[in-house]
Design an enzyme around this catalytic site. Sequence first.
Site, PDB file in Angstrom:
ATOM      1  N   LYS A  59       6.270 -25.506  -2.632  1.00 64.22           N
ATOM      2  CA  LYS A  59       6.666 -24.666  -3.774  1.00 64.22           C
ATOM      3  C   LYS A  59       7.429 -25.487  -4.811  1.00 64.22           C
ATOM      4  O   LYS A  59       7.177 -25.418  -6.011  1.00 64.22           O
ATOM      5  CB  LYS A  59       7.524 -23.496  -3.238  1.00 64.22           C
ATOM      6  CG  LYS A  59       8.119 -22.559  -4.251  1.00 64.22           C
ATOM      7  CD  LYS A  59       9.456 -22.975  -4.809  1.00 64.22           C
ATOM      8  CE  LYS A  59      10.519 -23.304  -3.812  1.00 64.22           C
ATOM      9  NZ  LYS A  59      11.075 -22.150  -3.110  1.00 64.22           N
ATOM     10  N   CYS A  96       9.256 -23.947   0.977  1.00 62.08           N
ATOM     11  CA  CYS A  96      10.159 -24.681   0.081  1.00 62.08           C
ATOM     12  C   CYS A  96       9.551 -25.944  -0.527  1.00 62.08           C
ATOM     13  O   CYS A  96       9.642 -26.147  -1.741  1.00 62.08           O
ATOM     14  CB  CYS A  96      11.422 -25.113   0.833  1.00 62.08           C
ATOM     15  SG  CYS A  96      12.002 -23.961   2.074  1.00 62.08           S
ATOM     16  N   TYR A 118      12.185 -13.397  -4.334  1.00 61.77           N
ATOM     17  CA  TYR A 118      12.158 -14.850  -4.495  1.00 61.77           C
ATOM     18  C   TYR A 118      10.724 -15.354  -4.734  1.00 61.77           C
ATOM     19  O   TYR A 118      10.444 -16.090  -5.674  1.00 61.77           O
ATOM     20  CB  TYR A 118      12.623 -15.530  -3.206  1.00 61.77           C
ATOM     21  CG  TYR A 118      14.091 -15.654  -2.958  1.00 61.77           C
ATOM     22  CD1 TYR A 118      14.838 -14.583  -2.478  1.00 61.77           C
ATOM     23  CD2 TYR A 118      14.726 -16.876  -3.140  1.00 61.77           C
ATOM     24  CE1 TYR A 118      16.178 -14.723  -2.186  1.00 61.77           C
ATOM     25  CE2 TYR A 118      16.072 -17.034  -2.844  1.00 61.77           C
ATOM     26  CZ  TYR A 118      16.795 -15.951  -2.366  1.00 61.77           C
ATOM     27  OH  TYR A 118      18.113 -16.101  -2.075  1.00 61.77           O
ATOM     28  N   GLU A 177       9.156 -16.899  -8.142  1.00 61.47           N
ATOM     29  CA  GLU A 177       8.887 -18.347  -8.163  1.00 61.47           C
ATOM     30  C   GLU A 177       7.411 -18.617  -8.467  1.00 61.47           C
ATOM     31  O   GLU A 177       7.085 -19.457  -9.309  1.00 61.47           O
ATOM     32  CB  GLU A 177       9.296 -18.983  -6.832  1.00 61.47           C
ATOM     33  CG  GLU A 177      10.810 -19.033  -6.663  1.00 61.47           C
ATOM     34  CD  GLU A 177      11.250 -19.690  -5.354  1.00 61.47           C
ATOM     35  OE1 GLU A 177      10.423 -19.804  -4.435  1.00 61.47           O
ATOM     36  OE2 GLU A 177      12.431 -20.072  -5.264  1.00 61.47           O
TER      37      GLU A 177
HETATM   38  P1  NDP Z   1      12.022 -10.583  -0.886  1.00 59.42           P
HETATM   39  O1  NDP Z   1      12.600  -9.689   0.134  1.00 59.42           O
HETATM   40  O2  NDP Z   1      12.872 -11.522  -1.611  1.00 59.42           O
HETATM   41  O3  NDP Z   1      11.256  -9.706  -1.961  1.00 59.42           O
HETATM   42  C1  NDP Z   1      10.276  -8.785  -1.594  1.00 59.42           C
HETATM   43  C2  NDP Z   1       9.856  -8.034  -2.835  1.00 59.42           C
HETATM   44  O4  NDP Z   1       8.744  -7.205  -2.532  1.00 59.42           O
HETATM   45  C3  NDP Z   1      10.950  -7.131  -3.383  1.00 59.42           C
HETATM   46  O5  NDP Z   1      10.876  -7.137  -4.785  1.00 59.42           O
HETATM   47  C4  NDP Z   1      10.556  -5.781  -2.830  1.00 59.42           C
HETATM   48  O6  NDP Z   1      10.947  -4.714  -3.643  1.00 59.42           O
HETATM   49  C5  NDP Z   1       9.058  -5.863  -2.872  1.00 59.42           C
HETATM   50  N1  NDP Z   1       8.398  -4.991  -1.897  1.00 59.42           N
HETATM   51  C6  NDP Z   1       8.677  -4.860  -0.579  1.00 59.42           C
HETATM   52  N2  NDP Z   1       7.841  -3.980  -0.012  1.00 59.42           N
HETATM   53  C7  NDP Z   1       7.019  -3.538  -1.000  1.00 59.42           C
HETATM   54  C8  NDP Z   1       5.955  -2.606  -1.040  1.00 59.42           C
HETATM   55  N3  NDP Z   1       5.580  -1.948   0.040  1.00 59.42           N
HETATM   56  N4  NDP Z   1       5.348  -2.393  -2.234  1.00 59.42           N
HETATM   57  C9  NDP Z   1       5.747  -3.052  -3.350  1.00 59.42           C
HETATM   58  N5  NDP Z   1       6.750  -3.944  -3.364  1.00 59.42           N
HETATM   59  C10 NDP Z   1       7.382  -4.187  -2.195  1.00 59.42           C
HETATM   60  O7  NDP Z   1      10.819 -11.297  -0.115  1.00 59.42           O
HETATM   61  P2  NDP Z   1       9.961 -12.568  -0.473  1.00 59.42           P
HETATM   62  O8  NDP Z   1       8.669 -12.319   0.194  1.00 59.42           O
HETATM   63  O9  NDP Z   1       9.968 -12.864  -1.923  1.00 59.42           O
HETATM   64  O10 NDP Z   1      10.740 -13.730   0.266  1.00 59.42           O
HETATM   65  C11 NDP Z   1      11.153 -13.582   1.626  1.00 59.42           C
HETATM   66  C12 NDP Z   1      12.416 -14.333   1.868  1.00 59.42           C
HETATM   67  O11 NDP Z   1      12.149 -15.716   1.922  1.00 59.42           O
HETATM   68  C13 NDP Z   1      13.466 -14.182   0.774  1.00 59.42           C
HETATM   69  O12 NDP Z   1      14.235 -13.040   0.927  1.00 59.42           O
HETATM   70  C14 NDP Z   1      14.265 -15.442   0.929  1.00 59.42           C
HETATM   71  O13 NDP Z   1      15.275 -15.231   1.876  1.00 59.42           O
HETATM   72  C15 NDP Z   1      13.252 -16.439   1.452  1.00 59.42           C
HETATM   73  N6  NDP Z   1      12.857 -17.349   0.361  1.00 59.42           N
HETATM   74  C16 NDP Z   1      13.776 -18.186  -0.163  1.00 59.42           C
HETATM   75  C17 NDP Z   1      13.452 -19.027  -1.191  1.00 59.42           C
HETATM   76  C18 NDP Z   1      14.488 -19.925  -1.777  1.00 59.42           C
HETATM   77  O14 NDP Z   1      15.497 -20.168  -1.133  1.00 59.42           O
HETATM   78  N7  NDP Z   1      14.296 -20.415  -2.991  1.00 59.42           N
HETATM   79  C19 NDP Z   1      12.102 -19.074  -1.760  1.00 59.42           C
HETATM   80  C20 NDP Z   1      11.218 -18.118  -1.144  1.00 59.42           C
HETATM   81  C21 NDP Z   1      11.586 -17.306  -0.124  1.00 59.42           C
HETATM   82  P3  NDP Z   1      12.494  -4.275  -3.777  1.00 59.42           P
HETATM   83  O15 NDP Z   1      12.984  -5.032  -4.960  1.00 59.42           O
HETATM   84  O16 NDP Z   1      12.397  -2.821  -3.965  1.00 59.42           O
HETATM   85  O17 NDP Z   1      13.173  -4.668  -2.504  1.00 59.42           O
END
Ligand code: NDP
Length: 454
Positions: free
Chosen positions: A51, A48, A177, A181
């Site tokens: 970022k 956070c 997310y 971002e």
């Molecule tokens: P997210 O779960 O938000 O997103 C993961 C992304 O990766 C999705 O688009 C997913 O696709 C894709 N994905 C997953 N597996 C694969 C794969 N094998 N191949 C290709 N694409 C894939 O995770 P993040 O890592 O972005 O963030 C983790 C968590 O951290 C968030 O869910 C949030 O809770 C927290 N966070 C919060 C923030 C904030 O409050 N501003 C900022 C950053 C993180 P699909 O769309 O199909 O699921």
Amino acid sequence: MPIYNFDLFVIGGGSGGVRAARMAAQRGARVALAEAAELGGTCVNVGCIPKKLYSYAAGYAEAFEEAPGYGWQLGEARFDWDVLKANRAREIHRLNGIYGGLLDAAGVTLVNGWAHLEDAHTVKVGTSRHTARHILVATGGRPFVPELPGREHVQVSDAMFDLPAFPKRLVIVGGGYIACEFASIFNGLGAQVTLVQRQAHLLSGFDEDVREFLAREMGKAGVDIRLNAEVASVARSRGTDAPLAVMLSRGQQIEADTVLYATGRVPNTEGLCLEAAGVALDERGAVKVDAHYRSSVPSVYALGDVSTKMQLTPVALAEAMALVDALFGDGKRKVDYDCVPTAVFTHPNVGTCGLTEAEARKKYEKVTLFSSEFKTLRHTLSGRQERTFLKLIVDTASDRVVGLHMVGPDAGEVVQGFAVAMRAGATKAHFDTTIGIHPTVAEEFVTMREPMPG
Ligand code: NDP
């Protein structure tokens, strides 16, 4: 009754762990906290906070672009990656110190090193052994990268803040997310960013209109968004200085200096000997807990990213305070996971609270929708074509606002206040009788009169 060294031993010095340790110590408990790295966890060190600092840095590019419309003549702006990295590092170091100071002032014993469970009441850190009446696992999570040819060439978000060289061409895999971002940040800082998402939309789980609108705005801002696209491999054909070649399943190839995989995060439970001590994990490796954060071993608790469904710092903080209240207070504090507001710090920001339209349609017999899309006053002179989107979802029967979504400037700041109103049960009539603050973007939330057709 057995004699323990501590009333509470916390494993992990991130947001949840530090909050629990401090609060418990302030209530008179004897508390220790073990951390192997810097205090503050993901949020402070590689999440956070850095970022958001980098997001501010990216925002200056927009301000410079807009300035001439307001009469400012600027010289050539030049971005220095090394200055930003050094200033971020200094600020994070300061925050690490503040966390240490807070624990110290509360009387928490800080144990440096990797901790693991020896049994239901014993934690081992290096060669030292500590017994505790309660043990809290608050070890957070870490980035997940799927298997793929060339996996060794890709980066995860932790590394992005300190890349030795600024990536002129950046490929980001994922559409959540972190992917969104970082795409906005590096696009703003001047990189050529390609975002590769396997779905037809960004931000799974968000309102469909928000997902579409954000992709459009990020695209307008310069991010090359490839939807329904998957990476087949990443390769570096020549020497170590050669660019990376990202092959998509459909055959296209993208050259990149850096490839970031932002494909979700997994709980940090490896190496803690949790299962050996009888602590049950779920299929993701997360600690299974009941409504009171208690694991399958009654003296062992877990909260935050290592166990929760909502990987958000403020959720971990709330869970920590509820747990401490249950263990050392009157147990009245509970976490309500309904209507947790959240923001994605893209450019423009996304802010959301409550249900998506699809969720609301499933839950309520009839919903009334209101939305508004416009160019903000700021952009009448700035010359930028960025647009803003607001949406309200109302349960028709009760008139309650059950979903509120925004893609626009400072959406996180705006939605925080509306979240209070929604948790207090605000109806559309309450919104309608609230006087707007003019001229603001947020006033539009209280002036939307005409429902969307259908
Ligand atoms: P997210 O779960 O938000 O997103 C993961 C992304 O990766 C999705 O688009 C997913 O696709 C894709 N994905 C997953 N597996 C694969 C794969 N094998 N191949 C290709 N694409 C894939 O995770 P993040 O890592 O972005 O963030 C983790 C968590 O951290 C968030 O869910 C949030 O809770 C927290 N966070 C919060 C923030 C904030 O409050 N501003 C900022 C950053 C993180 P699909 O769309 O199909 O699921």
